[in-house]
Design an enzyme around this catalytic site. Structure first.
Site, PDB file in Angstrom:
ATOM      1  N   CYS A   2      15.303   3.055 -13.553  1.00 36.13           N
ATOM      2  CA  CYS A   2      16.709   3.286 -14.641  1.00 36.13           C
ATOM      3  C   CYS A   2      16.885   5.582 -13.993  1.00 36.13           C
ATOM      4  CB  CYS A   2      17.215   3.404 -16.176  1.00 36.13           C
ATOM      5  SG  CYS A   2      16.696   1.667 -16.234  1.00 36.13           S
ATOM      6  N   ARG A  27      14.260   5.634  -7.262  1.00 39.45           N
ATOM      7  CA  ARG A  27      13.559   5.307  -8.105  1.00 39.45           C
ATOM      8  C   ARG A  27      13.218   3.641  -8.479  1.00 39.45           C
ATOM      9  NH1 ARG A  27      13.183   9.750 -11.713  1.00 39.45           N
ATOM     10  NH2 ARG A  27      13.206   7.932 -13.716  1.00 39.45           N
ATOM     11  N   TRP A  73      17.545  -0.535 -13.896  1.00 36.10           N
ATOM     12  CA  TRP A  73      16.477  -1.566 -13.049  1.00 36.10           C
ATOM     13  C   TRP A  73      16.205  -2.478 -14.529  1.00 36.10           C
ATOM     14  CZ3 TRP A  73      11.139  -2.970 -14.820  1.00 36.10           C
ATOM     15  CH2 TRP A  73      10.689  -3.625 -13.552  1.00 36.10           C
ATOM     16  N   ASN A  99      17.735   5.335 -20.615  1.00 40.76           N
ATOM     17  CA  ASN A  99      16.634   4.683 -19.740  1.00 40.76           C
ATOM     18  C   ASN A  99      15.212   4.858 -20.763  1.00 40.76           C
ATOM     19  OD1 ASN A  99      14.555   4.300 -18.422  1.00 40.76           O
ATOM     20  ND2 ASN A  99      14.594   6.473 -17.564  1.00 40.76           N
ATOM     21  N   GLY A 100      14.672   3.477 -20.886  1.00 41.91           N
ATOM     22  CA  GLY A 100      13.534   3.259 -21.936  1.00 41.91           C
ATOM     23  C   GLY A 100      13.417   1.611 -22.336  1.00 41.91           C
ATOM     24  N   GLU A 484      -5.914   0.439  -1.499  1.00 48.33           N
ATOM     25  CA  GLU A 484      -4.886   1.552  -1.150  1.00 48.33           C
ATOM     26  C   GLU A 484      -3.866   0.390   0.257  1.00 48.33           C
ATOM     27  OE1 GLU A 484      -2.921   2.515  -2.564  1.00 48.33           O
ATOM     28  OE2 GLU A 484      -1.795   4.046  -1.516  1.00 48.33           O
ATOM     29  N   LYS A 488       0.100  -0.842   0.383  1.00 49.92           N
ATOM     30  CA  LYS A 488       0.788  -0.447   0.294  1.00 49.92           C
ATOM     31  C   LYS A 488       1.185  -1.685   1.759  1.00 49.92           C
ATOM     32  CE  LYS A 488       1.712   3.068  -0.768  1.00 49.92           C
ATOM     33  NZ  LYS A 488       1.085   3.169  -1.498  1.00 49.92           N
ATOM     34  N   GLU A 491       3.770  -3.597  -1.272  1.00 47.30           N
ATOM     35  CA  GLU A 491       4.325  -3.179  -1.295  1.00 47.30           C
ATOM     36  C   GLU A 491       5.655  -3.213   0.152  1.00 47.30           C
ATOM     37  OE1 GLU A 491       2.766   0.327  -2.564  1.00 47.30           O
ATOM     38  OE2 GLU A 491       3.919   0.486  -4.473  1.00 47.30           O
ATOM     39  N   HIS A 507     -18.163 -14.007  -1.352  1.00 45.21           N
ATOM     40  CA  HIS A 507     -18.066 -15.326  -2.986  1.00 45.21           C
ATOM     41  C   HIS A 507     -17.021 -15.561  -2.599  1.00 45.21           C
ATOM     42  CE1 HIS A 507     -22.408 -13.159  -3.408  1.00 45.21           C
ATOM     43  NE2 HIS A 507     -21.817 -11.461  -3.495  1.00 45.21           N
ATOM     44  N   LYS A 606       9.372   3.604  -8.470  1.00 45.18           N
ATOM     45  CA  LYS A 606       9.529   4.652  -7.960  1.00 45.18           C
ATOM     46  C   LYS A 606       8.548   4.938  -9.130  1.00 45.18           C
ATOM     47  CE  LYS A 606       7.099   8.106  -5.556  1.00 45.18           C
ATOM     48  NZ  LYS A 606       6.339   7.746  -4.670  1.00 45.18           N
TER      49      LYS A 606
HETATM   50  O1  M6R Z   1       3.798   7.599 -10.900  1.00 47.86           O
HETATM   51  P1  M6R Z   1       2.170   7.125 -10.539  1.00 47.86           P
HETATM   52  O2  M6R Z   1       1.386   8.056  -9.570  1.00 47.86           O
HETATM   53  O3  M6R Z   1       1.805   7.517 -12.576  1.00 47.86           O
HETATM   54  O4  M6R Z   1       2.954   5.409 -10.300  1.00 47.86           O
HETATM   55  C1  M6R Z   1       1.278   4.786 -10.750  1.00 47.86           C
HETATM   56  C2  M6R Z   1       2.005   3.869  -9.888  1.00 47.86           C
HETATM   57  O5  M6R Z   1       2.956   2.746 -10.543  1.00 47.86           O
HETATM   58  C3  M6R Z   1       2.255   3.793  -8.394  1.00 47.86           C
HETATM   59  O6  M6R Z   1       1.299   4.540  -7.963  1.00 47.86           O
HETATM   60  C4  M6R Z   1       2.855   2.558  -7.457  1.00 47.86           C
HETATM   61  O7  M6R Z   1       1.527   2.078  -7.411  1.00 47.86           O
HETATM   62  C5  M6R Z   1       3.348   3.252  -6.206  1.00 47.86           C
HETATM   63  N1  M6R Z   1       4.503   2.321  -5.977  1.00 47.86           N
HETATM   64  C6  M6R Z   1       2.186   2.887  -5.294  1.00 47.86           C
HETATM   65  O8  M6R Z   1       2.733   2.857  -3.771  1.00 47.86           O
END
Ligand code: M6R
Length: 611
Positions: A2, A27, A73, A99-100, A484, A488, A491, A507, A606
């Site tokens: 949010c 966000r 959100w 927000n929350g 990682e 990526k 996502e 395994h 985000k």
């Molecule tokens: O702001 P942060 O680094 O704490 O966020 C952690 C994760 O939410 C963040 O890295 C998320 O996995 C991203 N979408 C990765 O691309």
């Protein structure tokens, strides 16, 4: 997650609030709304993009000089017009954006239902709003007082901003656990979840702390705590330019941010890597060097990409500093009754500095006596403010939901910290220390050389864009890079992707391998190179489609696959910072080849400010 925007001043609020909502789109959200004051509170809200809300209001005369806006959100209740914020209280007197999560909303709702309240949405927000409305009508007090009384009963995290039809010159805001920034202009104030909607109007900001209330009446901002004591606002100067949050000619923020990495890495090293004197200058680390040097254990807590940075740090710190490192998912750590012992140091890694799970995990560790060291990108963020010390990554605002430049900056900072501790502990030779400093210094140019030649990566992306699944494999320092890379891809392209240690695939995951499965190896020259080639042979024997990230000049893999991505040679300890860049590009090009919104992938936010 949010996003919150509000304005009070002498200009029309709607265009400012609307623009602010657009700035917060990154966000992640599913609906948007605004509330303004005419002779009453007018609320406009729509499921979907901010543009849809804007379209619905085209031609509407909205002269109010006070307004609140929200991107939602969904947590409680599906994405819909009725669940979108702002909400209006049953009496019609007050309106709220939030927000929350209000964790005890169900019991509060029951109290209100017993009193005959009805609800127009499924949200926890409408419950809190009517709870305040009820206090207002029963106690004949001011809204400020009613908010104070209500918040003492609330369990959970929140930022709320409220309008009051009976006091149309007043905004009231409060926070606990979610971020709120107030920009101070000339006889006007701007409120937002982060600085991006504020930066074009003013650089003077006040960060609101937990359990604080902001009351803005006319031109005057007053901060109070829940005990009604006045607090002196501390005004910060924003160190951010508008250009940093605009696309600057790139098609997507993600591509812009990938290409910014030579600069962001350079910025991260600047002033810290003193090549002349062979020193690393980091005041926050130096200040706590005894605790770091004598740490019995370093516990890393983080989520997502930041957690992957923590894994790389585990390899580096254990190797260079000989300190045991445990890397924890913040969301698991916080509920596990973790054992914190005297001498433990906790590293919290977070781009946003607002991730709820990380925030709560470190609060818990702090209560148990751990020293909290934040590795953070956003200056003044919640985690920055509760850490004992730390180091900023200086990557600048990251708008694309997929973390790219923040990750490489995290790796750079963590490597410098490890080097500094190792030097203080004398677990590294002078030659190795200087060599690694030189290697770090060379990273911006090496990343630049990858970015100046992306045709090959684009061609590989086109070739595999329709795959339904991917495997990413690596060993040693390249194992977290594989994780990682897989994250990526998931996502950005919505392709199922798994990262695994290359040897571990025997395994289990090897069962997935057939002629349709792309298997990407991060196979640059390091101590495991020969073994990784053997793992590649095993995939090749089962007809998997091999893709490999390899060191420039390495011909040992030529016979196994033509899908090779070359990267400049680097010390294995530094290589993750370089090797991840082609994987970021690969997921970007696959995502765009599939026609997806790479900056705002579905369901993702985000800044994950709820658990
Ligand atoms: O702001 P942060 O680094 O704490 O966020 C952690 C994760 O939410 C963040 O890295 C998320 O996995 C991203 N979408 C990765 O691309």
């Amino acid at each position: 997650m949010c996003g919150i925007v509000a304005y009070i001043g002498h200009r029309e609020a709607y265009p400012i609030v609307l623009k602010g909502l657009k700035r917060l789109e990154y966000r992640g959200y599913d609906s948007a709304g605004v509330a303004l004051i005419s002779d009453k509170i007018d609320v406009f809200k729509k499921q979907g993009k901010v543009a849809r809300l804007e379209e619905s209001l085209l031609g509407t005369h909205l002269p109010s000089t006070i307004g609140i806006g929200h991107t939602r959100w969904a947590t409680h209740g599906e994405p819909s017009d009725r669940n979108a914020h702002p909400h209006l209280s049953a009496s019609g007197r007050i309106s709220m954006i939030h927000n929350g999560i209000i964790e005890n909303y169900a019991s509060l709702k029951q109290e209100l239902l017993n009193k005959g309240y009805q609800f127009n949405s499924d949200t926890d927000t409408e419950v809190l709003l009517n709870f305040i409305d009820d206090i207002l009508s029963n106690n004949k007090c001011s809204l400020e007082e009613a908010v104070r009384i209500a918040l003492k009963r609330v369990v959970g995290a929140y930022v709320i901003v409220m309008l009051d039809a009976e006091n149309p010159d007043t905004l009231i805001a409060a926070r606990k656990g979610s971020p709120l920034v107030i920009g101070i202009g000339e006889n006007e104030h701007f409120l937002a979840s982060d600085a991006s909607p504020i930066i074009e109007y003013t650089k003077e900001v006040v960060y609101i702390n937990d359990y604080e209330l902001a009351i803005i009446k006319g031109n005057e901002l007053v901060l109070k705590n829940l005990g009604n004591e006045t607090i002196t606002p501390f005004v910060h100067q924003l160190d951010m330019e508008l250009a940093a949050i605009e696309k600057g000619g790139y098609e997507h923020f993600m591509l812009k941010e990938i290409h910014e990495q030579p600069t962001t890495i350079f910025d991260c090293l600047r002033g810290r890597l003193d090549m002349v004197n062979g020193e690393i200058i980091m005041a926050g680390v130096q200040e706590h060097i005894e605790a770091l040097k004598n740490a019995k254990r370093i516990i890393v807590v983080a989520c997502g990409t930041s957690w992957h940075a923590g894994l790389v740090a585990e390899y580096i710190i254990e190797e260079l500093c000989r300190i045991p490192v445990e890397v924890e998912y913040a969301s698991e750590f916080r509920y596990r009754n973790p054992i914190i012992e005297k001498g433990d140091v906790l590293f919290a890694i977070s781009q946003s500095g607002e991730t709820a799970d990380t925030l709560v995990a470190i609060e818990k560790a702090k209560q148990q006596g751990a020293i909290i060291f934040g590795i953070l990108n956003v200056v003044g963020s919640s985690i920055a403010r509760i850490s004992h010390a730390g180091a900023y990554t200086h990557a600048g605002p990251e708008i694309g939901v997929a973390s790219t430049k923040a990750f490489t900056a995290q790796l750079v900072v963590l490597t410098m910290i490890a080097l500094k501790i190792a030097k203080a502990k004398k677990t590294i030779s002078d030659d190795r220390f200087l060599h690694l400093m030189q290697e770090l210094n060379a990273v911006p140019d090496k990343v630049e050389s990858i970015l100046s030649n992306t045709e090959n990566i684009q061609a590989i992306a086109q070739k595999h864009a329709l795959a339904s699944s991917f495997l990413y494999l690596g060993r040693g320092y390249n194992f977290p890079v594989a994780l990682e890379g897989a994250l990526k891809l998931k996502e950005i392209s919505y392709i199922h992707a798994e990262g695994y240690p290359a040897a571990e695939m025997k395994h289990g995951p090897i069962a997935l391998v057939d002629e349709n499965l792309p298997v990407l190896f991060v196979a640059t020259k390091d101590a495991y190179h020969e073994k990784v080639i053997s793992n590649m042979q095993e995939i090749n024997a089962r007809k998997g489609k091999l893709i490999a990230v390899v060191t420039e000049g390495d011909q040992s893999i030529d016979s196994l696959t033509g899908d090779l991505i070359f990267v400049p040679e680097a010390d294995e300890l530094i290589a993750p910072i370089i090797n991840v860049v082609p994987l970021q590009l690969l997921s970007y090009y696959i995502g765009t080849a599939r026609g997806l919104d790479v900056d705002r992938p579905r369901n993702l936010a985000k800044s994950v400010t709820v658990e």
